[in-house]
Design a protein around this motif. Structure first.
Motif, mmCIF file in Angstrom:
data_model
loop_
_atom_site.group_PDB
_atom_site.id
_atom_site.type_symbol
_atom_site.label_atom_id
_atom_site.label_comp_id
_atom_site.label_asym_id
_atom_site.label_seq_id
_atom_site.Cartn_x
_atom_site.Cartn_y
_atom_site.Cartn_z
ATOM 1 N N GLY A 277 0.798 -1.220 0.000
ATOM 2 C CA GLY A 277 0.000 0.000 0.000
ATOM 3 C C GLY A 277 0.827 1.265 0.000
ATOM 4 N N SER A 278 2.125 1.164 -0.252
ATOM 5 C CA SER A 278 2.901 2.401 -0.245
ATOM 6 C C SER A 278 2.754 3.162 -1.562
ATOM 7 C CB SER A 278 4.372 2.161 0.101
ATOM 8 O OG SER A 278 4.901 1.145 -0.664
ATOM 9 N N LEU A 279 2.071 2.574 -2.526
ATOM 10 C CA LEU A 279 1.663 3.316 -3.719
ATOM 11 C C LEU A 279 0.245 2.861 -4.057
ATOM 12 C CD1 LEU A 279 3.382 5.224 -5.787
ATOM 13 C CD2 LEU A 279 2.935 3.366 -7.343
ATOM 14 N N ARG A 280 -0.657 3.813 -4.173
ATOM 15 C CA ARG A 280 -2.045 3.461 -4.517
ATOM 16 C C ARG A 280 -2.510 4.371 -5.632
ATOM 17 N NH1 ARG A 280 -2.607 3.502 1.268
ATOM 18 N NH2 ARG A 280 -3.806 5.446 1.196
ATOM 19 N N CYS A 281 -3.391 3.853 -6.436
ATOM 20 C CA CYS A 281 -3.768 4.585 -7.631
ATOM 21 C C CYS A 281 -5.274 4.587 -7.815
ATOM 22 C CB CYS A 281 -3.074 3.898 -8.803
ATOM 23 S SG CYS A 281 -3.128 4.874 -10.259
ATOM 24 N N ASP A 282 -5.862 5.775 -7.882
ATOM 25 C CA ASP A 282 -7.276 5.901 -8.215
ATOM 26 C C ASP A 282 -7.364 6.448 -9.639
ATOM 27 O OD1 ASP A 282 -7.647 5.227 -5.574
ATOM 28 O OD2 ASP A 282 -8.035 7.305 -4.925
ATOM 29 N N CYS A 283 -8.276 5.854 -10.428
ATOM 30 C CA CYS A 283 -8.389 6.273 -11.824
ATOM 31 C C CYS A 283 -9.738 6.923 -12.069
ATOM 32 C CB CYS A 283 -8.251 5.073 -12.763
ATOM 33 S SG CYS A 283 -6.851 4.022 -12.383
ATOM 34 N N ASN A 284 -9.720 8.116 -12.641
ATOM 35 C CA ASN A 284 -10.961 8.780 -13.043
ATOM 36 C C ASN A 284 -11.163 8.551 -14.532
ATOM 37 O OD1 ASN A 284 -11.647 9.975 -10.512
ATOM 38 N ND2 ASN A 284 -9.922 11.375 -10.822
ATOM 39 N N VAL A 285 -12.278 7.934 -14.883
ATOM 40 C CA VAL A 285 -12.514 7.534 -16.270
ATOM 41 C C VAL A 285 -13.829 8.134 -16.752
ATOM 42 C CG1 VAL A 285 -12.812 5.556 -17.819
ATOM 43 C CG2 VAL A 285 -11.324 5.354 -15.814
ATOM 44 N N SER A 286 -13.802 8.716 -17.941
ATOM 45 C CA SER A 286 -15.049 9.158 -18.559
ATOM 46 C C SER A 286 -14.931 9.007 -20.077
ATOM 47 C CB SER A 286 -15.356 10.612 -18.199
ATOM 48 O OG SER A 286 -14.379 11.457 -18.756
ATOM 49 N N ILE A 287 -16.058 9.014 -20.736
ATOM 50 C CA ILE A 287 -16.047 8.985 -22.208
ATOM 51 C C ILE A 287 -16.883 10.162 -22.706
ATOM 52 C CG2 ILE A 287 -15.714 6.485 -22.419
ATOM 53 C CD1 ILE A 287 -18.742 6.293 -23.016
ATOM 54 N N LYS A 288 -16.568 10.572 -23.932
ATOM 55 C CA LYS A 288 -17.392 11.626 -24.555
ATOM 56 C C LYS A 288 -17.424 11.354 -26.047
ATOM 57 C CE LYS A 288 -13.447 14.927 -24.627
ATOM 58 N NZ LYS A 288 -13.090 15.035 -26.034
ATOM 59 N N PRO A 289 -18.445 11.884 -26.721
ATOM 60 C CA PRO A 289 -18.512 11.686 -28.172
ATOM 61 C C PRO A 289 -17.232 12.202 -28.809
ATOM 62 C CG PRO A 289 -20.539 12.683 -27.362
ATOM 63 C CD PRO A 289 -19.582 12.646 -26.211
ATOM 64 N N ARG A 290 -16.729 11.479 -29.793
ATOM 65 C CA ARG A 290 -15.452 11.850 -30.416
ATOM 66 C C ARG A 290 -15.405 13.324 -30.780
ATOM 67 N NH1 ARG A 290 -11.505 7.907 -32.638
ATOM 68 N NH2 ARG A 290 -11.451 7.964 -30.387
ATOM 69 N N GLY A 291 -14.367 13.983 -30.320
ATOM 70 C CA GLY A 291 -14.168 15.382 -30.686
ATOM 71 C C GLY A 291 -14.934 16.376 -29.833
ATOM 72 N N ALA A 292 -15.850 15.908 -28.984
ATOM 73 C CA ALA A 292 -16.629 16.839 -28.160
ATOM 74 C C ALA A 292 -15.704 17.545 -27.174
ATOM 75 C CB ALA A 292 -17.727 16.100 -27.408
ATOM 76 N N SER A 293 -16.036 18.783 -26.842
ATOM 77 C CA SER A 293 -15.138 19.501 -25.935
ATOM 78 C C SER A 293 -15.548 19.295 -24.476
ATOM 79 C CB SER A 293 -15.122 20.988 -26.278
ATOM 80 O OG SER A 293 -16.447 21.480 -26.246
ATOM 81 N N GLU A 294 -16.801 19.044 -24.247
ATOM 82 C CA GLU A 294 -17.267 18.891 -22.872
ATOM 83 C C GLU A 294 -16.961 17.475 -22.363
ATOM 84 O OE1 GLU A 294 -21.457 19.308 -20.554
ATOM 85 O OE2 GLU A 294 -21.249 20.421 -22.433
ATOM 86 N N LEU A 295 -16.457 17.403 -21.154
ATOM 87 C CA LEU A 295 -16.115 16.093 -20.586
ATOM 88 C C LEU A 295 -17.375 15.339 -20.170
ATOM 89 C CD1 LEU A 295 -13.060 17.064 -18.346
ATOM 90 C CD2 LEU A 295 -12.992 15.729 -20.440
ATOM 91 N N GLY A 296 -17.300 14.013 -20.250
ATOM 92 C CA GLY A 296 -18.440 13.191 -19.825
ATOM 93 C C GLY A 296 -18.451 13.027 -18.312
ATOM 94 N N THR A 297 -19.413 12.302 -17.804
ATOM 95 C CA THR A 297 -19.521 12.069 -16.366
ATOM 96 C C THR A 297 -18.388 11.163 -15.908
ATOM 97 O OG1 THR A 297 -21.897 12.229 -16.561
ATOM 98 C CG2 THR A 297 -21.038 11.244 -14.544
ATOM 99 N N LYS A 298 -17.754 11.581 -14.810
ATOM 100 C CA LYS A 298 -16.535 10.907 -14.362
ATOM 101 C C LYS A 298 -16.859 9.798 -13.365
ATOM 102 C CE LYS A 298 -14.189 13.077 -10.982
ATOM 103 N NZ LYS A 298 -13.333 14.100 -10.348
ATOM 104 N N VAL A 299 -16.212 8.665 -13.562
ATOM 105 C CA VAL A 299 -16.339 7.564 -12.606
ATOM 106 C C VAL A 299 -14.962 7.323 -12.003
ATOM 107 C CG1 VAL A 299 -16.735 5.083 -12.394
ATOM 108 C CG2 VAL A 299 -18.292 6.484 -13.763
#
Lengths: 486, 475
Positions: free
Chosen positions: B189-211
């Motif tokens: 546990g001396s290194l832990r990693c949380d990943c924020n992942v989202s998708i958006k329509p190709r080329g869209a500028s607005e980010l999708g909802t983050k998980v």
């Protein structure tokens, strides 16, 4: 020899020269406490180790320091290893501290005897001592009146001669106000000069340990030992003077400021007359008395109660019933808590008293998303203005003097139903804490009801030594010698 | 289907700063001690205790921030992040918010031969919580981790694939390990990693909802978890379902993510400045000194090895997989060994022996750089054949002997004397007249057969180069 009225400053030499034994001294105070404490409820517990400690001192087993044989009462928010430290709260009713507060250890290292723990408003939150889980302490000058708070028990202990000196803590006036109500001296040093390690936190940026004594010199004696660099408190600093009692202050050409905002309309006529009279005496001594202005004083109460409550709401989160303190998880319908939220709810609802809960709620509200900027941030901004008021004022004067509170001790129960009236009682003491300055209260005389009045002295940060020298000169001018008849 | 979407990934890496004591108390950080052994009154949140900032933690955080090319903030502040949980003794975590120790920054790494750069938003100091273990009716709390110093490194949400994210995380770990800031041990546990992942329509500028994906304890799983999550989100989109903002946990056995808590249930942390700690002010000259003493970064080493020394990228990567390995390698080269030769031997025989040796650790390699470079020198100057060198290395492993000593003891000195070798060559040719005829009539493949026979006759000691020359003359 009148053991109960010996000066704390004389005790170490008398004990060292064996003219008084630490044991007989302790027993005298112990007897006084046992006899009279049932009347005033100032002490919560006697220290069982005190007797052995006195014997060791008499046998010469204790290094003769500047407090050799001096009995000291601790407000019960200072940890002393092996003894209950309750903060006058049900949630810590049976908490035994496994370590000793830094400033208390300093007293012990200098030869002091911790004789007892004193009553306070729960977690030092209050101005009357009525918020103690163990019942209010009573004013020895009039048992129907409050001793002030939150360090009421310590003020009463010195006033009633349960000990020559006592420790208190001052977050918004908790040393100065009870000192003025009980006719003793109470000193709150500059924020950061006494380590807070081992003193149960109420509001971290305001809390500061200090002392009570019959006289300025006696109150300053233990304080001098307590002001000591401690690496366990990150806000503790080195003070610029080497000895707290080493300062000197001639009244001649000394500039004394009178804040017009402190001579408020609600000030009792007795108090305002007494202050007028001391001003005249000071002028006669060659003091230059100047009117100064602290224009943001009117905001001190809301600012103080927002800052203090915000920090308190956070500082008191640790009392959750998980590791120590009260754990009471049975629900009103007789089943154990169903989940963690209920576990906390049951324990904390029952462990904390009304005033503490009120402040936790107020602080939680002021720090919550959507309210933070309007309350906490705004309060911090105005706090800075209040602090700047003093910086500005001290360009015109060396000290500020004024009342500690607008009136002498009020009756028990008089303000309990009106929290705002109770809070407003702190209008003249909280600005000092918000600015982190040193201040003290010394007896000014008795009012027409025969109750003590206090005079507040405020000094620039880290001028504690000069403030004490000045207060000693004032003390000589006032020459207050009355004692309560309990 | 996935071509219709852009994938957006941001990582939050929690790196344990390699201190002896905790962030705000004198308790030990030693891993593997008994439950609640590394606990002081401060760690347990006893009444009246106060935090005191560990200077070494600040040094390591500043060093990490420099390594990660961040803008170090000369003044930063600690705040309290407040929430109730039994393994968080004070009811708040000391952390940093708006004014952390480091802002911006970037991390570079190679992926499929391309140099990539991922930008950072910030890096801030905070303390770890304790650990709760739940057993049906009751829970146990271990506060050994409570108050361990962490640096949280927050990337910008600009990574576009699971592979890239994993490569980024690996290179962060490598950079921190090489600087001695964090031991990078994911299991402990001396290194832990949380990943924020989202998708958006190709080329869209607005980010999708983050998980947010949590609880991922290996780089391989980072890749798998993100891949799974991207597919899940694409499927949601195509089915017209809403992607909700939430925290999901990755189950490596099922290779699935599942919902832990929805955003609506999230706490209001009521951050406010920690009144028990003064602002953290870093002296610019101290920072300058630290900057001048920074070790070379792994990516700089990679470029030096590949571009200046001609080492193949794969080999360089292997060398750089462990700090101690590359340090050993650098020592060997500094003693005069040819870098490519040293690399080949380090990544080959050296690692084989190291891995086979049950007692060898990086703290205690049973071979000195001097021994190894001595051997490589013999190989380089052709005083020993590769086969002999392997035997010598095996004997040298765990002994204090030099290669030359072992060769002497074993009589393994290479025969380079022409007159001796000519005799052996002559003898071999004499013994195989038919093969000589075949060779001379054009069957040149038999050259190797003669070399083999000569080596055998010389018990492997003949210098292959000289044998080749003599044999070619004779034939």
């Amino acid at each position: 020899m009148d053991l109960l009225n010996l000066s704390a400053c004389d005790i170490p030499n008398l004990v060292k020269q064996k003219r008084v034994s630490a044991t007989e001294l302790l027993q005298a105070f112990w007897k006084r406490g046992t006899d009279l404490n049932p009347k005033v409820n100032a002490l919560l517990a006697f220290n069982d180790d005190a007797e052995q400690r006195a014997k060791n001192i008499d046998k010469g087993l204790v290094k003769p320091g500047r407090l050799l044989g001096v009995p000291v009462v601790l407000k019960d928010n200072f940890c002393l290893r092996g003894m209950k430290t309750t903060a006058a709260s049900r949630i810590l009713e049976n908490f035994v501290a496994p370590y000793t507060a830094h400033c208390v250890q300093r007293l012990i290292d200098e030869g002091a005897i911790i004789i007892a723990k004193s009553n306070l408003d729960e977690f030092a939150m209050g101005s009357s001592n009525e918020n103690s889980y163990f019942g209010a302490s009573k004013n020895p000058w009039d048992l129907e009146r409050v001793p002030g708070g939150s360090s009421g028990g310590s003020a009463v202990a010195v006033s009633t001669r349960f000990a020559p000196v006592a420790l208190g803590s001052d977050t918004g006036g908790s040393i100065r106000q009870p000192a003025s109500f009980c006719g003793v001296v109470g000193i709150k040093p500059t924020y950061g000069s006494v380590s807070r390690y081992g003193m149960i936190a109420f509001a971290s940026s305001l809390d500061q340990a200090g002392t009570f004594g019959k006289t300025v010199r006696e109150a300053a004696l233990p304080l001098g030992a307590m002001i000591h660099r401690d690496p366990r408190d990150g806000t503790n600093v080195d003070v610029p003077y080497s000895e707290l009692l080493g300062g000197s202050q001639s009244l001649k050409k000394c500039r004394v400021g009178i804040a017009k905002e402190y001579m408020v309309a609600g000030l009792s006529s007795d108090l305002s007359r007494s202050i007028e009279s001391i001003i005249k005496k000071l002028e006669a001594e060659g003091c230059e008395v100047v009117e100064i202005s602290l224009p943001h004083t009117t905001f001190a109460i809301p600012v103080y109660y927002l800052v203090a409550a915000s920090e308190a709401s956070s500082n008191l989160s640790r009392y959750d019933g998980v590791r120590y303190g009260l754990r009471d998880i049975e629900t009103p319908d007789g089943r154990p808590a169903a989940d963690l939220a209920e576990f906390y709810k049951m324990t904390r609802s029952r462990g904390f008293g009304e005033e503490v809960k009120r402040r936790i709620l107020l602080g939680t509200f002021s720090l919550s998303a959507g309210h933070y900027d309007a309350f906490y941030t705004k309060a911090c901004q105005v706090r800075r203005l209040i602090s700047q008021d003093f910086t500005q004022a001290f360009t015109h004067c060396d000290f500020v003097i004024g009342p500690v509170s607008t009136d002498s001790a009020f009756k028990l129960g008089e303000k309990t139903s009106d929290p705002i009236a109770m809070y407003n009682n702190d209008i003249l003491t909280t600005p000092v804490n918000l600015a982190g300055l040193p201040a003290l209260s010394l007896p000014l005389g008795l009012d027409s009801q025969g109750l003590p009045m206090g005079l507040q002295v405020i000094a620039p940060a880290f001028a504690d030594d000069r403030m004490i020298a000045f207060a000693e000169a004032l003390e000589a001018l006032i020459d207050f010698t009355e004692v309560p008849n309990v | 289907m996935s071509d219709a979407f852009d994938v957006v990934i941001g990582l939050e890496i929690h790196a344990q700063l390699n201190t002896v004591s905790k962030c705000f108390s004198s308790a030990s950080t030693d891993f593997g001690r008994g439950h609640n052994e590394n606990v002081t009154a401060v760690c347990a949140g006893l009444p009246g205790t106060l935090p005191v900032l560990n200077k070494h933690a600040v040094e390591l955080a500043a060093k990490a921030a420099l390594i990660l090319n961040c803008d170090i903030q000369e003044t930063s502040y600690f705040v309290r992040k407040q929430y109730f949980y039994p393994d968080m003794p004070k009811g708040y975590q000391i952390s940093q918010m708006e004014t952390p120790i480091a802002l911006n920054g970037f991390v570079e790494f190679y992926l499929d031969g391309d140099k990539q750069r991922v930008h950072l938003e910030r890096a801030h100091m905070e303390e770890d919580a304790g650990k709760s273990t739940h057993y049906g009716e009751y829970s146990l709390i271990n506060l050994n981790r409570a108050g361990i110093p962490l640096l949280e490194i927050v990337s910008k949400p600009e990574m576009t694939s699971a592979r890239q994210a994993a490569a980024y995380a690996r290179s962060v770990r490598q950079a921190l390990r090489f600087a001695g800031v964090c031991d990078g041990n994911l299991e402990q546990g001396s290194l832990r990693c949380d990943c924020n992942v989202s998708i958006k329509p190709r080329g869209a500028s607005e980010l999708g909802t983050k998980v947010e994906l949590k609880n991922i304890n290996s780089f391989r799983f980072i890749e798998k978890a993100i891949d799974y999550e991207v597919q899940r989100q694409i499927q949601c989109q195509s089915l017209g379902e809403e992607i909700v903002q939430e925290t999901r946990l990755y189950d490596s056995v099922k290779n699935k993510t599942f919902s832990m808590r929805k955003k609506e249930e999230a706490n209001d942390y009521r951050y406010f400045p920690e009144p028990d700690l003064l602002p953290l002010v870093l002296d610019p000259s101290w920072l300058g000194e630290m900057r001048s003493q920074l070790p070379e970064t792994p990516i700089a080493m990679f470029e030096r090895f590949t571009e200046q020394w001609g080492i193949k990228a794969d080999d360089a990567e292997l060398l750089l997989s462990e700090r101690e390995l590359v340090e050993f390698f650098e020592k060997v080269v500094a003693l005069g060994a040819d870098p490519v030769l040293a690399c080949n031997w380090m990544t080959g025989e050296f690692l084989r022996l190291f891995n086979e040796d049950g007692t060898a650790t990086w703290d205690c390699v049973p071979l000195t750089a001097e021994q190894f470079s001595g051997l490589l020198e013999l190989v380089h100057s052709k005083k020993i054949s590769g086969k002999m060198a392997k035997e010598v290395l095996e004997e040298m492993w765990g002994s204090a002997k030099q290669a030359t000593e072992i060769m002497k003891d074993r009589g393994l000195v290479q025969i380079t004397d022409d007159t001796v070798l000519i005799k052996i060559v002559d003898q071999v040719l004499q013994d195989h007249p038919d093969k000589v005829d075949e060779y001379r009539s054009g069957k040149e493949k038999l050259f190797g057969f003669f070399v083999g026979q000569i080596m055998k006759a010389s018990r492997g000691q003949a210098s292959p180069e000289i044998v080749n020359r003599i044999l070619r003359d004779k034939l």
